[in-house]
Design an enzyme around this catalytic site. Structure first.
Site, PDB file in Angstrom:
ATOM      1  N   LYS A  18      38.497  25.700 -67.059  1.00  0.00           N
ATOM      2  CA  LYS A  18      39.539  26.221 -67.936  1.00  0.00           C
ATOM      3  C   LYS A  18      40.815  25.410 -67.753  1.00  0.00           C
ATOM      4  O   LYS A  18      41.204  25.083 -66.630  1.00  0.00           O
ATOM      5  CB  LYS A  18      39.815  27.696 -67.638  1.00  0.00           C
ATOM      6  CG  LYS A  18      40.839  28.343 -68.571  1.00  0.00           C
ATOM      7  CD  LYS A  18      40.981  29.815 -68.267  1.00  0.00           C
ATOM      8  CE  LYS A  18      42.045  30.477 -69.137  1.00  0.00           C
ATOM      9  NZ  LYS A  18      41.725  30.415 -70.570  1.00  0.00           N
ATOM     10  N   THR A  24      35.659  25.474 -70.990  1.00  0.00           N
ATOM     11  CA  THR A  24      34.292  24.967 -71.069  1.00  0.00           C
ATOM     12  C   THR A  24      33.354  26.058 -70.592  1.00  0.00           C
ATOM     13  O   THR A  24      33.564  26.651 -69.534  1.00  0.00           O
ATOM     14  CB  THR A  24      34.124  23.709 -70.191  1.00  0.00           C
ATOM     15  OG1 THR A  24      35.089  22.723 -70.573  1.00  0.00           O
ATOM     16  CG2 THR A  24      32.731  23.120 -70.355  1.00  0.00           C
ATOM     17  N   ASP A 140      38.445   7.469 -69.365  1.00  0.00           N
ATOM     18  CA  ASP A 140      38.759   8.443 -68.324  1.00  0.00           C
ATOM     19  C   ASP A 140      37.631   8.486 -67.291  1.00  0.00           C
ATOM     20  O   ASP A 140      37.068   9.539 -66.988  1.00  0.00           O
ATOM     21  CB  ASP A 140      38.979   9.839 -68.932  1.00  0.00           C
ATOM     22  CG  ASP A 140      39.723  10.782 -67.975  1.00  0.00           C
ATOM     23  OD1 ASP A 140      40.335  10.281 -67.014  1.00  0.00           O
ATOM     24  OD2 ASP A 140      39.674  12.003 -68.195  1.00  0.00           O
TER      25      ASP A 140
END
Length: 462
Positions: A18, A24, A140
């Site tokens: 979260k 998710t 990322d």
């Protein structure tokens, strides 16, 4: 939260993560009974349109990808609930623990595991970066976005790359808006300016592996000229792996490995480099070497006039004058004299003004010569991808009929398909210059230098 049904199809099992404005979830698809992951973005007071842009880009990117080590796109939803509105991306669930979780639990990684992990991720990068229609840059790369499944004592297991929320594809690259995304410590310097290239993902992988071998987040390690200083903490590692990790995390794009393929070749075939001697050779040589992320070019100037050339030219002039003097009306002797004169002039021009140029860029390798601005290709250009071997050949000359060695000369050979490009004594290179140039080419191409010895009859690998 558990038991909640989304879009009349997905039954929530539990929350996986979260953040502000998003969460998710692990859910079960009631139609297929398979577990899925749902990433949910909420429209709230802290909502920004840039978040939705990246969210939709992630969905479109996953939809276009098909690779076993990447979660598969399943669905995209708009969810209206009494107190909220959200968008949801549904993708396949990958069972496993992230590298971050392994590290926090105290697990360590051996040198062989680090290399195995690097190989798997470079294979994923190769797929993403070489997508023909729209190359994909993850932007990322970090331990929490790398999952390991079925890790055993002898293997890292199956490696997965997840969370494409920061992804950039070629279409988005030219959208006109600079977006700085990534995670501090794993972001390449160019990403802070909104620029991302395939080498940016390599930097993230290098920083991730440095975390694995040191147990420290990159921000916990000191820096010098933006370079992560970690070598003193991993003295147990092979020096070639340390050098490779430093190469992967070079702050300058011009000096960093530029592709997954080059990075993998360089990991398999470590560079052997004496940095002090190469720097000294670069400073003392008249050769001009230019190396960027896009090309490497070697320009070898004229050799100039030495004593041996003066002797040859005097001999040519003497013979020429004699032939002209005695030719009288002998046309053949006169022509011979003129040819010798022309040969002497060409040799003089060759020595004074000839420049040799070898250039390799992302498309091809070319070899040309230049005299007074006139340039011609000595060998046809060859595609860059055909370059398969970089060799230093030592040639021994022995006295005919005996085994007495007279001298040894070296030359550098680049093999590109059926084409050979050679630099050596013919271009006036010394052995130290050949070693220097071969090392520079080896680094840029990601090729190991092959060394052979030829004694006039056969070639032997060294």
């Amino acid at each position: 939260m558990s038991g909640k049904i989304l879009a009349e199809r997905y039954e929530v099992q539990r929350q996986l993560g979260k953040q502000t404005g998003r969460q998710t979830l692990l859910a079960r698809d009631l139609q297929t009974q398979e577990l899925v992951v749902i990433k949910q973005l909420f429209l709230g007071s802290d909502f920004e349109w840039q978040d939705l842009k990246l969210f939709e880009r992630e969905a479109e990117t996953l939809k276009s990808l098909s690779y076993p080590a990447i979660p598969r796109y399943l669905d995209y939803l708009e969810i209206d609930e009494p107190n909220s509105k959200s968008f949801a991306l549904v993708q396949t669930y990958v069972e496993g623990k992230t590298l971050q979780e392994h590290l926090l639990s105290g697990r360590t990684f051996s040198e062989s595991e680090v290399k195995e992990l690097a190989k798997s991720l470079l294979e994923i990068f190769n797929y993403l970066h070489e997508e023909q229609e729209s190359p994909v840059i993850h932007r990322d790369i970090k331990p929490s976005n790398i999952l390991l499944h079925s890790r055993s004592g002898h293997s890292v297991g199956q490696v997965y790359l997840v969370d494409f929320g920061s992804v950039q594809n070629q279409a988005a690259k030219f959208g006109g808006t600079i977006t700085v995304v990534g995670t501090y410590g794993y972001m390449a310097p160019e990403q802070f300016g909104g620029r991302s290239v395939p080498a940016s993902d390599l930097y993230g992988l290098g920083a991730t592996l440095i975390y694995l071998v040191t147990g420290l987040h990159p921000t916990e390690l000191s820096q010098q000229d933006l370079r992560i200083q970690f070598a003193d903490r991993v003295t147990h590692l092979n020096s070639s792996l340390i050098d490779w990790l430093e190469w992967m995390t070079e702050p300058s794009l011009d000096k960093r490995l530029s592709s997954a393929g080059e990075a993998w070749i360089s990991l398999k075939n470590p560079r052997i480099i004496d940095k002090n001697s190469i720097a000294a050779q670069r400073q003392s040589s008249a050769i001009k070497l230019t190396k960027t992320s896009e090309f490497i070019e070697i320009k070898i100037p004229s050799q100039g006039i030495d004593i041996s050339l003066i002797v040859v030219l005097l001999g040519v002039i003497s013979v020429m004058l004699f032939l002209i003097a005695v030719s009288d009306n002998d046309r053949e002797l006169l022509i011979a004299g003129i040819f010798l004169a022309a040969a002497g002039v060409l040799k003089l021009l060759d020595s004074l003004f000839l420049e040799v140029r070898l250039r390799i860029d992302r498309q091809q390798i070319s070899y040309s010569t230049d005299i007074l601005g006139l340039r011609w290709n000595n060998s046809p250009p060859a595609p860059r991808q055909d370059i398969g071997q970089l060799e230093i050949e030592q040639i021994e000359y022995t006295r005919r009929g005996t085994k007495q060695k007279l001298s040894t000369v070296s030359q550098m050979i680049i093999q590109a398909g059926n084409q050979k490009y050679q630099l050596g004594v013919k271009q006036g290179l010394s052995e130290s210059e050949i070693e220097w140039l071969a090392t520079e080419l080896s680094q840029w191409l990601g090729l190991k230098i092959q060394r052979t010895l030829t004694d006039g009859k056969k070639k032997i690998s060294m």
